[in-house]
Design a protein around this motif. Structure first.
Motif, short mmCIF file in Angstrom:
data_model
loop_
_atom_site.label_atom_id
_atom_site.label_comp_id
_atom_site.label_asym_id
_atom_site.label_seq_id
_atom_site.Cartn_x
_atom_site.Cartn_y
_atom_site.Cartn_z
N MET A 44 31.84 -11.64 -14.64
CA MET A 44 32.43 -10.52 -14.94
C MET A 44 33.64 -10.38 -15.61
SD MET A 44 30.39 -8.81 -13.09
CE MET A 44 31.18 -7.19 -12.72
N PRO A 45 34.04 -9.42 -16.36
CA PRO A 45 33.57 -8.13 -16.10
C PRO A 45 32.45 -8.05 -17.09
CG PRO A 45 35.44 -8.08 -17.66
CD PRO A 45 35.31 -9.55 -17.29
N GLN A 46 32.05 -8.86 -17.94
CA GLN A 46 30.86 -8.26 -18.95
C GLN A 46 29.41 -8.23 -18.28
OE1 GLN A 46 32.72 -11.12 -18.71
NE2 GLN A 46 32.37 -12.43 -20.31
N SER A 47 29.44 -8.73 -17.08
CA SER A 47 28.25 -8.74 -16.30
C SER A 47 27.10 -9.65 -17.14
CB SER A 47 27.66 -7.28 -16.18
OG SER A 47 28.33 -6.50 -15.21
N LEU A 48 27.79 -10.69 -17.57
CA LEU A 48 26.61 -11.65 -18.08
C LEU A 48 26.16 -12.69 -17.23
CD1 LEU A 48 26.04 -12.68 -21.02
CD2 LEU A 48 28.01 -14.13 -21.00
N GLU A 49 25.01 -12.61 -17.34
CA GLU A 49 24.06 -13.47 -16.13
C GLU A 49 23.50 -14.61 -16.87
OE1 GLU A 49 21.14 -10.86 -14.30
OE2 GLU A 49 22.73 -9.79 -13.46
N VAL A 50 23.58 -15.79 -16.22
CA VAL A 50 23.39 -17.25 -16.61
C VAL A 50 22.58 -17.85 -15.56
CG1 VAL A 50 23.82 -19.23 -17.64
CG2 VAL A 50 25.17 -17.36 -18.29
N LEU A 51 21.29 -18.24 -15.92
CA LEU A 51 20.27 -19.03 -15.04
C LEU A 51 20.71 -20.59 -15.14
CD1 LEU A 51 16.89 -17.15 -14.56
CD2 LEU A 51 18.82 -16.97 -13.21
N LEU A 52 21.12 -21.33 -14.19
CA LEU A 52 21.40 -22.75 -14.36
C LEU A 52 20.55 -23.64 -13.14
CD1 LEU A 52 25.04 -22.56 -14.86
CD2 LEU A 52 23.41 -23.09 -16.78
N PRO A 53 20.25 -24.59 -13.48
CA PRO A 53 19.66 -25.51 -12.46
C PRO A 53 20.33 -25.95 -11.43
CG PRO A 53 18.99 -26.37 -14.68
CD PRO A 53 20.18 -25.40 -14.73
N ALA A 54 19.77 -26.24 -10.07
CA ALA A 54 20.80 -26.59 -9.08
C ALA A 54 21.74 -27.80 -9.28
CB ALA A 54 19.84 -26.82 -7.89
N ASN A 55 22.86 -27.51 -8.77
CA ASN A 55 23.77 -28.62 -8.78
C ASN A 55 24.28 -28.67 -10.41
OD1 ASN A 55 25.59 -30.22 -7.43
ND2 ASN A 55 24.25 -31.99 -8.02
N SER A 56 24.27 -27.62 -11.26
CA SER A 56 24.71 -27.74 -12.39
C SER A 56 26.30 -27.62 -12.75
CB SER A 56 24.29 -26.50 -13.52
OG SER A 56 22.83 -26.88 -13.62
N PRO A 57 26.99 -28.27 -13.06
CA PRO A 57 28.53 -28.03 -13.36
C PRO A 57 28.56 -26.68 -14.17
CG PRO A 57 27.87 -29.83 -14.80
CD PRO A 57 26.58 -29.53 -13.99
N LEU A 58 29.53 -26.06 -14.05
CA LEU A 58 29.88 -25.01 -14.55
C LEU A 58 30.15 -24.81 -16.08
CD1 LEU A 58 31.63 -22.38 -12.11
CD2 LEU A 58 29.14 -22.95 -12.36
#
Length: 98
Positions: free
Chosen positions: A7-21
């Motif tokens: 947020m605030p840009q409402s940008l969505e990212v899909l990452l595999p489980a346990n991925s570091p940000l």
């Protein structure tokens, strides 16, 4: 795969489980997201406010809690993004630090 919403840009990212940000830098190919500095929890460049899904970012270590408190971010909703691993859907906002 889990969804991280910036947020605030409402940008969505899909990452595999346990991925570091920190993977966001690669996934977003230079788009504005969370600024990362040292990547070791020592600089405070990547402070985020967790809007929802705090449990999906892993436990906050005492050293992370103490460092955030020393910077004036002592609420439980604040995290260092470099110390988080995505284990569920979450919504976060990057905090601009001087």
């Amino acid at each position: 795969m889990f969804k991280l919403t910036l947020m605030p840009q409402s940008l969505e990212v899909l990452l595999p489980a346990n991925s570091p940000l920190t993977e966001l830098e690669f996934e977003l190919h230079g788009q504005e997201s969370i600024p990362f500095g040292c990547r070791s929890g020592a600089c405070g460049a990547c402070i985020i406010e967790v809007v929802s899904g705090a449990e999906a970012l892993g436990a906050r270590a005492p050293s992370e809690r103490d460092f955030l408190a020393s910077l004036g971010f002592d609420g439980g909703q604040f995290r260092l993004a470099c110390q988080c691993r995505l284990m569920g859907d979450a919504v976060v906002t990057a905090i601009a630090t001087p």
